[in-house]
Design a protein around this motif. Sequence first.
Motif, short mmCIF file in Angstrom:
data_model
loop_
_atom_site.label_atom_id
_atom_site.label_comp_id
_atom_site.label_asym_id
_atom_site.label_seq_id
_atom_site.Cartn_x
_atom_site.Cartn_y
_atom_site.Cartn_z
N PRO A 83 13.44 16.14 29.38
CA PRO A 83 13.79 15.37 28.98
C PRO A 83 12.54 14.46 29.26
CG PRO A 83 15.44 15.48 29.95
CD PRO A 83 14.60 17.14 30.37
N GLU A 84 12.22 14.64 30.75
CA GLU A 84 11.30 13.79 31.36
C GLU A 84 10.22 14.35 32.29
OE1 GLU A 84 14.93 11.90 33.58
OE2 GLU A 84 14.58 10.60 31.85
N ALA A 85 10.21 13.31 32.61
CA ALA A 85 9.35 13.60 33.83
C ALA A 85 9.35 13.19 35.02
CB ALA A 85 7.83 12.98 33.65
N ASN A 86 10.90 14.47 35.66
CA ASN A 86 11.56 14.42 36.51
C ASN A 86 12.09 16.13 36.77
OD1 ASN A 86 11.50 11.55 36.94
ND2 ASN A 86 13.15 11.43 35.90
N THR A 87 11.79 16.16 38.06
CA THR A 87 11.87 17.93 38.06
C THR A 87 13.36 18.24 38.26
OG1 THR A 87 10.08 17.60 39.94
CG2 THR A 87 11.85 19.55 40.42
N PRO A 88 13.83 18.91 37.28
CA PRO A 88 15.23 19.15 37.80
C PRO A 88 15.91 19.79 38.63
CG PRO A 88 13.66 20.38 35.91
CD PRO A 88 12.82 19.71 37.12
N SER A 89 16.90 18.73 38.67
CA SER A 89 18.15 19.83 39.72
C SER A 89 18.35 20.89 39.80
CB SER A 89 18.86 18.57 40.39
OG SER A 89 19.95 19.19 39.53
N ASP A 90 18.73 21.53 38.36
CA ASP A 90 18.80 22.43 37.88
C ASP A 90 18.82 22.81 36.61
OD1 ASP A 90 21.36 25.07 37.35
OD2 ASP A 90 23.03 23.82 37.09
N TYR A 91 17.94 23.91 36.34
CA TYR A 91 17.28 24.71 35.56
C TYR A 91 18.39 24.67 34.69
CZ TYR A 91 13.11 23.64 37.71
OH TYR A 91 11.42 22.92 38.69
N SER A 92 19.78 25.16 35.07
CA SER A 92 19.83 26.39 33.99
C SER A 92 20.94 25.13 33.14
CB SER A 92 21.34 26.89 33.94
OG SER A 92 21.95 25.86 35.23
N ASP A 93 20.59 23.92 33.39
CA ASP A 93 21.18 22.52 32.94
C ASP A 93 21.05 22.17 31.29
OD1 ASP A 93 22.60 19.95 31.67
OD2 ASP A 93 22.63 19.13 34.11
N PRO A 94 21.12 22.33 30.23
CA PRO A 94 20.39 21.94 29.35
C PRO A 94 19.37 20.56 29.23
CG PRO A 94 22.47 22.84 28.39
CD PRO A 94 22.31 23.10 29.62
N ASP A 95 20.34 19.54 30.45
CA ASP A 95 20.25 18.44 30.05
C ASP A 95 19.05 18.32 30.31
OD1 ASP A 95 21.56 17.77 27.89
OD2 ASP A 95 23.58 17.31 29.64
N GLN A 96 18.70 18.64 31.75
CA GLN A 96 17.84 18.41 31.92
C GLN A 96 15.98 19.68 32.34
OE1 GLN A 96 18.65 18.57 36.79
NE2 GLN A 96 20.69 18.32 36.12
#
Length: 235
Positions: A83-96
């Motif tokens: 959703p934005e230019a940040n590395t996800p901490s949890d790829y299973s979280d659809p908000d990330q």
Amino acid sequence: RRFFHSDFVAQSLFDIFFVLTRGPLSPDVDWVELDQEVVAVLSNENPISNNFRETYFEKDLRAPGDDSIYFYRFEGYQIYQLPEANTPSDYSDPDQARLVMEVDIKNGINTLYNWEAVANPNQNVPGEPEAIYVPVVKTESADEGLKHTFQLLEDQYATADRSLINHRDYYFTVLAYGYNNWQTFTQVNQNPEGQERQYIGSDDNIQIYTVTPRPIVDVRLNSAYGDGPLVTRLE
């Protein structure tokens, strides 16, 4: 004593002297920005990468031996939209992060599980283990073979029409992953046995790509993604 998953993680790290098994480095990705579409082109041509030309081969440091059966091998790729230019901490979280595409080697292997320890609700019962392990799906590829170019046409975060919008920024990242299953995981009494982590993902060279679809107005394109020469087979 209350159970925490971090207890088991800390013990595992101590057992292997805090040296971690490295996942395959993410591929390099070139992007082609077109009218309401973007094309991703994956490559692994860096000779210092542990997945140079998809030759990733790393020992599972939690495994009990040094034979080749205890080594992870390269298995496939996963493309995520962010959703934005940040590395996800949890790829299973659809908000990330939201999975766009995944491909893997055609070898009869598709759904991969990692087994994660959770508190046993019956841990106070005599003979019951403090933790039980549950399978967590990490990838469900179609086992149809690798690809290295991908046409992306949809915005996974759109609520109605998912078509990409020209001149709008979109964010993507690409992971490589390896596979090993030296022994099917089981939990006998209080002792887990076998391969806890079938899947190991990229932990380096993970790039966040900003891509912007746009019409090509300065040149005429006489082909589209997927076009090829017409071939007539005679024999």
